[in-house]
Design a protein around this motif. Structure first.
Motif, PDB file in Angstrom:
ATOM      1  N   GLN A 175       0.832  -1.111  -0.038  1.00 20.97           N
ATOM      2  CA  GLN A 175       0.090  -0.071   0.028  1.00 20.97           C
ATOM      3  C   GLN A 175       0.814   1.275   0.073  1.00 20.97           C
ATOM      4  OE1 GLN A 175      -2.296  -0.778   3.542  1.00 20.97           O
ATOM      5  NE2 GLN A 175      -4.031  -1.816   2.383  1.00 20.97           N
ATOM      6  N   LYS A 176       2.269   1.128  -0.002  1.00 20.21           N
ATOM      7  CA  LYS A 176       3.201   2.188  -0.096  1.00 20.21           C
ATOM      8  C   LYS A 176       3.232   3.102   1.100  1.00 20.21           C
ATOM      9  CE  LYS A 176       2.941   2.412  -5.096  1.00 20.21           C
ATOM     10  NZ  LYS A 176       3.900   1.043  -5.137  1.00 20.21           N
ATOM     11  N   LYS A 177       2.584   2.371   2.495  1.00 27.07           N
ATOM     12  CA  LYS A 177       2.521   3.145   3.546  1.00 27.07           C
ATOM     13  C   LYS A 177       4.124   3.278   4.111  1.00 27.07           C
ATOM     14  CE  LYS A 177      -2.197   2.077   4.517  1.00 27.07           C
ATOM     15  NZ  LYS A 177      -2.993   1.548   5.699  1.00 27.07           N
ATOM     16  N   LEU A 178       4.827   2.356   3.632  1.00 29.00           N
ATOM     17  CA  LEU A 178       6.388   2.166   4.041  1.00 29.00           C
ATOM     18  C   LEU A 178       7.294   1.327   3.133  1.00 29.00           C
ATOM     19  CD1 LEU A 178       6.676  -0.931   5.218  1.00 29.00           C
ATOM     20  CD2 LEU A 178       5.690  -0.129   7.130  1.00 29.00           C
ATOM     21  N   VAL A 179       8.449   1.319   3.183  1.00 25.63           N
ATOM     22  CA  VAL A 179       9.045   0.575   2.231  1.00 25.63           C
ATOM     23  C   VAL A 179      10.032  -0.421   3.098  1.00 25.63           C
ATOM     24  CG1 VAL A 179      11.281   0.791   0.440  1.00 25.63           C
ATOM     25  CG2 VAL A 179       9.308   2.489   0.477  1.00 25.63           C
ATOM     26  N   LEU A 180       9.754  -1.485   2.681  1.00 25.24           N
ATOM     27  CA  LEU A 180      10.627  -2.638   3.567  1.00 25.24           C
ATOM     28  C   LEU A 180      12.081  -2.926   2.942  1.00 25.24           C
ATOM     29  CD1 LEU A 180       7.750  -5.400   4.551  1.00 25.24           C
ATOM     30  CD2 LEU A 180       8.949  -3.626   5.938  1.00 25.24           C
ATOM     31  N   PRO A 181      12.912  -3.105   3.791  1.00 23.66           N
ATOM     32  CA  PRO A 181      14.236  -3.544   3.210  1.00 23.66           C
ATOM     33  C   PRO A 181      14.257  -5.217   2.484  1.00 23.66           C
ATOM     34  CG  PRO A 181      14.433  -3.745   5.262  1.00 23.66           C
ATOM     35  CD  PRO A 181      13.030  -3.082   4.974  1.00 23.66           C
ATOM     36  N   ASP A 182      14.958  -5.273   1.529  1.00 17.33           N
ATOM     37  CA  ASP A 182      14.875  -6.543   0.853  1.00 17.33           C
ATOM     38  C   ASP A 182      15.005  -7.854   1.910  1.00 17.33           C
ATOM     39  OD1 ASP A 182      14.372  -5.656  -1.557  1.00 17.33           O
ATOM     40  OD2 ASP A 182      16.505  -5.819  -2.107  1.00 17.33           O
ATOM     41  N   THR A 183      15.673  -7.616   2.962  1.00 23.70           N
ATOM     42  CA  THR A 183      15.711  -8.516   3.875  1.00 23.70           C
ATOM     43  C   THR A 183      14.847  -9.204   4.762  1.00 23.70           C
ATOM     44  OG1 THR A 183      16.466  -6.716   5.446  1.00 23.70           O
ATOM     45  CG2 THR A 183      18.610  -7.931   4.351  1.00 23.70           C
ATOM     46  N   ALA A 184      13.808  -8.299   4.736  1.00 22.72           N
ATOM     47  CA  ALA A 184      12.579  -8.339   5.428  1.00 22.72           C
ATOM     48  C   ALA A 184      11.339  -8.692   4.501  1.00 22.72           C
ATOM     49  CB  ALA A 184      12.109  -7.397   6.570  1.00 22.72           C
ATOM     50  N   LEU A 185      11.479  -8.162   3.198  1.00 23.19           N
ATOM     51  CA  LEU A 185      10.321  -8.126   2.278  1.00 23.19           C
ATOM     52  C   LEU A 185       9.801  -9.492   1.966  1.00 23.19           C
ATOM     53  CD1 LEU A 185       8.319  -6.414   0.411  1.00 23.19           C
ATOM     54  CD2 LEU A 185      10.218  -6.460  -1.341  1.00 23.19           C
ATOM     55  N   THR A 186      10.657 -10.397   1.660  1.00 21.39           N
ATOM     56  CA  THR A 186      10.103 -11.717   1.203  1.00 21.39           C
ATOM     57  C   THR A 186       9.412 -12.365   2.275  1.00 21.39           C
ATOM     58  OG1 THR A 186      12.242 -12.141  -0.173  1.00 21.39           O
ATOM     59  CG2 THR A 186      11.162 -13.981   0.601  1.00 21.39           C
ATOM     60  N   ASP A 187       9.937 -12.207   3.494  1.00 25.01           N
ATOM     61  CA  ASP A 187       9.193 -12.876   4.774  1.00 25.01           C
ATOM     62  C   ASP A 187       7.834 -12.400   4.770  1.00 25.01           C
ATOM     63  OD1 ASP A 187      11.390 -14.672   5.175  1.00 25.01           O
ATOM     64  OD2 ASP A 187      12.215 -13.277   6.882  1.00 25.01           O
ATOM     65  N   CYS A 188       7.834 -10.945   4.793  1.00 25.03           N
ATOM     66  CA  CYS A 188       6.639 -10.503   4.984  1.00 25.03           C
ATOM     67  C   CYS A 188       5.535 -10.544   3.943  1.00 25.03           C
ATOM     68  CB  CYS A 188       6.822  -9.155   5.069  1.00 25.03           C
ATOM     69  SG  CYS A 188       7.614  -8.379   6.659  1.00 25.03           S
ATOM     70  N   LEU A 189       5.880 -10.841   2.698  1.00 23.90           N
ATOM     71  CA  LEU A 189       5.104 -11.111   1.615  1.00 23.90           C
ATOM     72  C   LEU A 189       4.529 -12.610   1.737  1.00 23.90           C
ATOM     73  CD1 LEU A 189       6.483  -8.980  -1.472  1.00 23.90           C
ATOM     74  CD2 LEU A 189       4.325  -8.581   0.138  1.00 23.90           C
ATOM     75  N   ASN A 190       5.524 -13.259   2.207  1.00 21.02           N
ATOM     76  CA  ASN A 190       5.120 -14.747   2.145  1.00 21.02           C
ATOM     77  C   ASN A 190       4.181 -15.046   3.310  1.00 21.02           C
ATOM     78  OD1 ASN A 190       6.905 -15.868   0.101  1.00 21.02           O
ATOM     79  ND2 ASN A 190       8.266 -16.306   1.483  1.00 21.02           N
ATOM     80  N   ALA A 191       4.229 -14.070   4.270  1.00 21.93           N
ATOM     81  CA  ALA A 191       3.347 -14.412   5.501  1.00 21.93           C
ATOM     82  C   ALA A 191       2.108 -13.723   5.003  1.00 21.93           C
ATOM     83  CB  ALA A 191       3.871 -13.464   6.586  1.00 21.93           C
ATOM     84  N   LEU A 192       1.986 -12.772   4.311  1.00 17.88           N
ATOM     85  CA  LEU A 192       0.643 -12.189   3.826  1.00 17.88           C
ATOM     86  C   LEU A 192       0.192 -12.962   2.624  1.00 17.88           C
ATOM     87  CD1 LEU A 192      -1.483  -9.913   3.479  1.00 17.88           C
ATOM     88  CD2 LEU A 192       0.180  -8.847   1.591  1.00 17.88           C
ATOM     89  N   HIS A 193       0.599 -13.636   1.553  1.00 21.36           N
ATOM     90  CA  HIS A 193       0.051 -14.133   0.566  1.00 21.36           C
ATOM     91  C   HIS A 193      -0.048 -15.879   1.057  1.00 21.36           C
ATOM     92  CE1 HIS A 193      -0.192 -10.729  -1.829  1.00 21.36           C
ATOM     93  NE2 HIS A 193       0.987 -10.738  -1.728  1.00 21.36           N
ATOM     94  N   GLN A 194       0.811 -16.402   1.683  1.00 22.41           N
ATOM     95  CA  GLN A 194       0.722 -17.819   1.851  1.00 22.41           C
ATOM     96  C   GLN A 194       0.909 -18.223   3.283  1.00 22.41           C
ATOM     97  OE1 GLN A 194       3.815 -18.925  -0.914  1.00 22.41           O
ATOM     98  NE2 GLN A 194       2.172 -20.049  -1.993  1.00 22.41           N
TER      99      GLN A 194
END
Length: 328
Positions: free
Chosen positions: A179-198
């Motif tokens: 939602q572009k409310k913040l920008v996650l570093p690559d080190t956390a982005l994959t974990d966060c998107l996996n938690a959201l989608h799967q």
């Protein structure tokens, strides 16, 4: 394969062809599966039937451009999480899906994710419905639990420990990034998107909590909101320690930031289990976490009264966030 008519034009499959092509599988646990007006199942002796239903709506639960395989997985996984929270074994599902158009690539991806989840948890699709309309996915799940052994929201007792599985806040951070409310570093982005989608339903843990937990719920709308359901049903209050709530390092390092507090306490979409148990069960719960290869963390306790007090740095936290509410 898309069929073609005599003029070489594409002929898309009709409703029943669509069901046969994408959603018909063997149903070894059902007496009668897809093909009649209704399915037939037999519940095991001395078990209760456990039933839940969830709807996933485009624009509310997922974005239209989300990969269909992720949508398929999550639309079922959230229902399996309900079974985990009840200490029930999922057995059967029905699927009602409204589609804006017949898109073979989308349907193939959705079915792949949906049946990946069904296969992992040994669940049979035994019926449903398809129609045309705005993208909307409704899954009903049915399972079994030994009579009288279901985990309920209403059993929390004063003095109980409050526990959660896994980590909280990751999915909410992933959504905030999209939602572009913040920008996650690559080190956390994959974990966060996996938690959201799967999300990963904690079924093994839920089954292991039979006879141990006094109450249980899955965290879908946020920790405070869902723990609040336990407190209301049980007639008790709670005290939590923010620093003790398990989360990714990016969250743990910024607990003073209201955005990160919101993600942990009321962000939702975690699909972890929150449960209460007597302090005498701490050794058993630790052993269960090891058997499941899953972090299980004590984050507070049940007390007399009502509501939730959150402590941060030994001081009450002035937090006004609430969990997700479709009609708020």
């Amino acid at each position: 394969m898309v069929k073609r008519d005599m003029q070489g034009e594409d002929v898309m499959p009709g409703e029943f062809d669509l069901i046969a092509q994408y959603f018909t599988r063997q149903t070894p646990t059902a007496d009668l599966g897809i093909g009649d007006d209704a399915a037939l199942v037999t519940v095991a002796p001395n078990c209760q039937l456990v039933v839940s239903v969830d709807a996933s709506v485009v624009g509310t639960h997922f974005y239209a451009d989300c990969p269909p395989q992720w949508i398929g997985w999550k639309s079922l996984a959230v229902n399996v999480s309900d079974m985990a929270a009840m200490g029930a074994v999922p057995k059967w599902i029905t699927l009602a899906i409204a589609l804006p158009a017949r898109d073979p690539d989308w349907l193939a991806g959705f079915a792949r994710g949906f049946f990946d989840c069904a296969t992992q948890f040994h669940i049979d699709l035994i019926g449903g419905d398809t129609t045309r309309g705005p993208l909307n996915i409704t899954v009903q799940i049915m399972g079994e639990v030994p009579a009288g052994q279901a985990l309920l929201r209403s059993g929390a007792q004063v003095g109980d420990d409050i526990w959660v599985t896994g980590q909280l806040g990751s999915a909410a951070l992933g959504l905030a990034h999209l939602q572009k409310k913040l920008v996650l570093p690559d080190t956390a982005l994959t974990d966060c998107l996996n938690a959201l989608h799967q999300p990963q339903p904690r079924l093994t843990a839920g089954l292991g909590l039979r006879g141990i937990a006094h109450s249980c719920i899955d965290i879908s709308d946020g920790l405070l909101a869902d723990l609040g359901h336990i407190l209301k049903a049980s007639g008790v209050g709670a005290e939590l320690v923010l620093e003790d709530i398990p989360c990714l390092p990016i969250l743990k390092q910024s607990l003073q930031d209201p955005i990160f507090q919101q993600a942990i306490l009321s962000g939702g979409d975690d699909y972890e289990l929150c449960f209460t148990a007597s302090p005498q069960q701490r050794t058993e719960i630790a052993a269960l976490g090891q058997r499941c290869d899953l972090p299980v963390t004590r984050i507070g306790h049940i007390k007399a009264g009502t509501g939730v007090l959150v402590q941060y740095q030994n001081q009450p936290l002035a937090f006004t966030g609430k969990g997700f509410d479709h009609f708020a």
